[in-house]
Design a protein around this motif. Sequence first.
Motif, mmCIF file in Angstrom:
data_model
loop_
_atom_site.group_PDB
_atom_site.id
_atom_site.type_symbol
_atom_site.label_atom_id
_atom_site.label_comp_id
_atom_site.label_asym_id
_atom_site.label_seq_id
_atom_site.Cartn_x
_atom_site.Cartn_y
_atom_site.Cartn_z
ATOM 1 N N ALA A 1 0.822 -1.219 0.000
ATOM 2 C CA ALA A 1 0.000 0.000 0.000
ATOM 3 C C ALA A 1 0.854 1.267 0.000
ATOM 4 C CB ALA A 1 -0.932 0.002 1.209
ATOM 5 N N GLY A 2 2.175 1.113 0.005
ATOM 6 C CA GLY A 2 3.063 2.270 0.024
ATOM 7 C C GLY A 2 3.094 2.989 1.359
ATOM 8 N N LEU A 3 2.797 2.277 2.446
ATOM 9 C CA LEU A 3 2.697 2.894 3.767
ATOM 10 C C LEU A 3 3.847 2.522 4.705
ATOM 11 C CD1 LEU A 3 -1.128 2.294 4.248
ATOM 12 C CD2 LEU A 3 0.004 4.497 3.842
ATOM 13 N N HIS A 4 4.794 1.731 4.191
ATOM 14 C CA HIS A 4 5.877 1.267 5.056
ATOM 15 C C HIS A 4 7.010 0.737 4.193
ATOM 16 C CE1 HIS A 4 7.693 -0.289 8.725
ATOM 17 N NE2 HIS A 4 7.706 -1.515 8.251
ATOM 18 N N GLU A 5 8.220 0.839 4.714
ATOM 19 C CA GLU A 5 9.373 0.203 4.090
ATOM 20 C C GLU A 5 9.854 -0.889 5.032
ATOM 21 O OE1 GLU A 5 12.493 2.803 2.805
ATOM 22 O OE2 GLU A 5 11.060 4.268 2.029
ATOM 23 N N ALA A 6 9.989 -2.106 4.506
ATOM 24 C CA ALA A 6 10.419 -3.233 5.339
ATOM 25 C C ALA A 6 11.813 -2.965 5.897
ATOM 26 C CB ALA A 6 10.404 -4.516 4.523
ATOM 27 N N GLU A 7 12.018 -3.368 7.147
ATOM 28 C CA GLU A 7 13.313 -3.179 7.794
ATOM 29 C C GLU A 7 14.267 -4.308 7.413
ATOM 30 O OE1 GLU A 7 13.378 -2.005 11.960
ATOM 31 O OE2 GLU A 7 11.201 -1.891 11.884
ATOM 32 N N GLU A 8 15.553 -4.003 7.480
ATOM 33 C CA GLU A 8 16.581 -5.008 7.187
ATOM 34 C C GLU A 8 16.726 -6.018 8.327
ATOM 35 O OE1 GLU A 8 18.504 -5.314 4.356
ATOM 36 O OE2 GLU A 8 17.224 -3.754 3.498
ATOM 37 N N ARG A 9 16.569 -5.554 9.564
ATOM 38 C CA ARG A 9 16.803 -6.443 10.711
ATOM 39 C C ARG A 9 15.663 -7.449 10.867
ATOM 40 N NH1 ARG A 9 15.767 -2.392 15.832
ATOM 41 N NH2 ARG A 9 13.776 -1.641 15.093
ATOM 42 N N ASP A 10 15.995 -8.559 11.503
ATOM 43 C CA ASP A 10 15.014 -9.612 11.741
ATOM 44 C C ASP A 10 13.984 -9.159 12.770
ATOM 45 O OD1 ASP A 10 16.267 -11.349 9.981
ATOM 46 O OD2 ASP A 10 17.491 -12.276 11.550
ATOM 47 N N PHE A 11 12.775 -9.656 12.611
ATOM 48 C CA PHE A 11 11.723 -9.401 13.580
ATOM 49 C C PHE A 11 12.024 -10.188 14.857
ATOM 50 C CE2 PHE A 11 7.488 -10.903 15.197
ATOM 51 C CZ PHE A 11 7.116 -9.701 15.783
ATOM 52 N N TRP A 12 11.917 -9.517 16.010
ATOM 53 C CA TRP A 12 12.161 -10.154 17.295
ATOM 54 C C TRP A 12 10.969 -9.887 18.218
ATOM 55 C CZ3 TRP A 12 14.028 -7.887 22.204
ATOM 56 C CH2 TRP A 12 14.292 -8.870 23.162
ATOM 57 N N PRO A 13 10.043 -10.850 18.341
ATOM 58 C CA PRO A 13 8.895 -10.628 19.228
ATOM 59 C C PRO A 13 9.321 -10.647 20.693
ATOM 60 C CG PRO A 13 8.777 -12.809 18.216
ATOM 61 C CD PRO A 13 9.979 -12.126 17.643
ATOM 62 N N HIS A 14 8.879 -9.626 21.437
ATOM 63 C CA HIS A 14 9.226 -9.514 22.851
ATOM 64 C C HIS A 14 8.248 -8.577 23.543
ATOM 65 C CE1 HIS A 14 11.110 -5.971 21.057
ATOM 66 N NE2 HIS A 14 10.999 -5.408 22.258
ATOM 67 N N VAL A 15 8.253 -8.636 24.857
ATOM 68 C CA VAL A 15 7.461 -7.726 25.694
ATOM 69 C C VAL A 15 8.451 -6.924 26.534
ATOM 70 C CG1 VAL A 15 5.739 -7.529 27.530
ATOM 71 C CG2 VAL A 15 5.525 -9.349 25.814
ATOM 72 N N THR A 16 8.474 -5.618 26.344
ATOM 73 C CA THR A 16 9.307 -4.753 27.180
ATOM 74 C C THR A 16 8.615 -4.617 28.535
ATOM 75 O OG1 THR A 16 10.151 -3.552 25.267
ATOM 76 C CG2 THR A 16 10.342 -2.455 27.404
#
Length: 195
Positions: free
Chosen positions: A120-135
């Motif tokens: 949709a042209g609303l975001h550019e994918a990041e190079e780094r891996d996705f890391w699911p976590h809870v701060t």
Amino acid sequence: MASQDGKWRRQRLFVAVDLPDEIRDGLTAWGEAELIDPVLRPVPPESLHVTLVFLGHREADEAEAITDLVRGFGAPEALMKLEDPITLPRRRRAALFALPAPSPATSDLHHGLVDKLVAAGLHEAEERDFWPHVTVARVRSEGRGSHRPAAVARRPGDLPEPLKEPFYGVRLTLYRSELQPGGSRYVPLAQVELS
């Protein structure tokens, strides 16, 4: 930042998976016993979540388009589990404490959402891996104008075993992050229940 008519112009946005109340309650009770070092600033219970996509500052028209996209996103269930706390960064003085939340379902949600936002042209994918976590806590600065995190004398202990049991995320939420003196406040803009 709000305009004169009360509409938000630039908004700091992110999409997250909300945790069930019993997990938030359990983390709050654990935090009251473990996040006690005075330099730690525990995350309020209502702000505990797993961030899927950080979108940064967006103009009002982009925020509306992202809201529509999130509302129309068919979100399947997301099974996840929490692990014992780690610090970030890992090799220098801790700036925050987080609970890893590895989950193939959450990773699939992340990739599916990123694909739709990019298309949709609303975001550019990041190079780094996705890391699911809870701060769960941030570390206050040393003070006197320093941005360096203060030294943590008492690190939090491990999670109790019941909080390490698998659970399902309850909803996908687009949040606006409002920076305030005591930390960020998260305002939900769009929500989709996870089926």
